[in-house]
Design an enzyme around this catalytic site. Structure first.
Site, short mmCIF file in Angstrom:
data_model
loop_
_atom_site.label_atom_id
_atom_site.label_comp_id
_atom_site.label_asym_id
_atom_site.label_seq_id
_atom_site.Cartn_x
_atom_site.Cartn_y
_atom_site.Cartn_z
N TYR A 98 0.67 -1.17 -0.02
CA TYR A 98 0.04 0.02 -0.02
C TYR A 98 0.78 1.22 -0.10
CZ TYR A 98 -4.55 -2.40 0.52
OH TYR A 98 -5.78 -3.01 0.29
N GLU A 140 -9.65 -7.60 4.07
CA GLU A 140 -8.71 -8.39 3.20
C GLU A 140 -8.04 -9.44 4.31
OE1 GLU A 140 -5.80 -5.96 1.25
OE2 GLU A 140 -7.39 -5.39 0.16
N GLY A 396 -11.69 -7.54 -16.03
CA GLY A 396 -11.17 -6.52 -17.03
C GLY A 396 -10.79 -5.01 -16.19
#
Length: 404
Positions: A98, A140, A396
């Site tokens: 990050y 996460e 995508g």
């Protein structure tokens, strides 16, 4: 989602909305330039998404603009946060990555806005970035913890062997993946995807997402991949170079598009082309676990040459008894017969869906090419289908702040 940002930060971020509207794409393009100066960080990204006419640059610019516009209403960002977190699980993005994005983003804002990027504005965006980053990292961590605590779960990249390679149509091939360590695999949620790391000769390491096309189980995964004629070669590498016995590295199943454990409404599985892959996972699951669930499988493709897994789907439908299968061929071949190899010539239409399905009470699950999704998500909404009944997946460029 509690907002601990200072009033000054909120005011400065909101004041930057006009500049982001005008210069957002330039800022994100510069951010990627800065990020990709580090080969390690560059390797975290799916480089295929960096092409496509700058689609990823514009998607990220839209995400940053959306964050600025909703800085006082962060609850509106919850679906985006979940999608990003799931992508980060697939690409194995870790907390130590990050700071690189923070430095690149703030540096890009300074580069593009020049004197308008005052120290106060950069400080405000730094605070806003780290607030969102902390939310993502916490989510996460919870996802990873749940995976690792489940039998068959793992962290990071795990080696799988190709146990079978099955040609499903002229353009789609399935790969059965079994772990080399002969351990269990964590059961996925029907609709989720795997991320593969592909050692394509002559190219930087490729990372690609592929939907899992089988029902959840503890032994293996199946992915069904269309061979794309263009692109950077991930699908061509799988089709042409990867044979039975080959070893591939895989991260755990991820994704926020999946069939719930206890569906409460009729289900419409609507797909175009290779978008059928997560639908096959869902329909196998429905056949195994939901004997009373009213289900409608509607699929469109060019012809029988490109139509994958038709007999498998129809066998599941016959066994289940409450699954209706309808196929549309846009370019039927001479050997194709309406009522035999397919049901309707042409493309799927919203009008047909309204006339033939429980339109006012079903959940719609969609997967297919971008034009297919853009059309149906919009048309279903305009036709009165509530947002919470429209679920879709595409691969995508997306609304992501990291790892695209």
């Amino acid at each position: 989602m509690t907002n601990p940002l200072s009033a000054e930060t909120i005011a400065l971020v909101k004041a930057s909305v006009p500049a982001l509207s005008e210069h957002g794409a330039a800022i994100t393009a510069r951010m990627y330039e800065r990020l990709f100066e580090d080969d390690h960080i560059r390797g975290l990204f799916n480089q295929a998404n960096q092409g496509e006419g700058g689609a990823q640059v514009h998607a990220l610019a839209a995400a940053i603009l959306g964050y600025a516009q909703n800085i006082e209403n962060l609850g509106a960002l919850a679906p985006v946060v979940e999608r990003i977190a799931q992508k980060h699980i697939g690409y194995h993005i870790l907390p130590e990555h990050y700071p690189y994005v923070a430095a690149a983003l703030l540096g890009a804002i300074g580069d593009v806005l020049g004197e308008a990027a005052t120290p106060d504005l950069l400080a405000a965006w730094g605070e806003a970035y780290w607030f969102l980053a902390n939310i993502l990292q916490a989510r996460e961590a919870r996802i990873r913890g749940g995976i690792e605590q489940t039998p068959g779960g793992w962290h990071g990249w795990r080696r799988f062997r190709v146990a079978q390679k099955i040609q499903e149509s002229a353009v789609i091939t399935s790969f059965i993946l079994c772990p080399i360590d002969r351990g269990l695999v964590v059961p996925h949620k029907p609709g989720q995807y795997l991320t593969l790391r592909l050692p394509v000769p002559g190219q930087p390491e490729l990372k690609r997402n592929y939907s899992i096309s089988c029902a959840p189980n503890a032994d293996y995964y199946r992915i069904s991949v269309k061979r794309e004629a263009d692109g950077q070669g991930g699908s061509r590498f799988l089709h042409d170079a990867v044979q039975v016995g080959a070893v591939l590295e895989v991260t755990p199943p991820a994704g926020d598009f999946f069939l719930p454990d206890d569906p409460r409404r009729p289900v419409v599985l609507l797909s175009g082309g290779v978008g059928l892959t997560p639908m096959v996972s869902m329909i196998e699951t429905i056949a195994e676990r939901h004997p009373d669930l009213e289900t409608f499988y509607v699929h469109g493709t060019l012809s029988s040459a490109t139509h994958a897994m038709d007999e498998h789907i129809r066998a599941l439908a016959r066994r289940h008894g409450r699954i209706a299968v309808t196929t549309f061929y846009n370019e039927p071949q001479a050997v194709d017969r309406a009522g035999e190899t397919f049901d309707h010539a042409g493309i799927i239409s919203t009008d047909w869906l309204q006339r033939n399905l429980p339109f006012d009470r079903a959940d719609f699950y969609l997967c297919g090419p971008k034009p297919f999704l853009r059309a149906f998500v919009s048309e279903l909404s305009l036709a009165g289908v509530e947002a919470d009944r429209i679920h879709y997946e595409f691969f995508g460029p997306a609304d992501e702040l990291l790892a695209a």
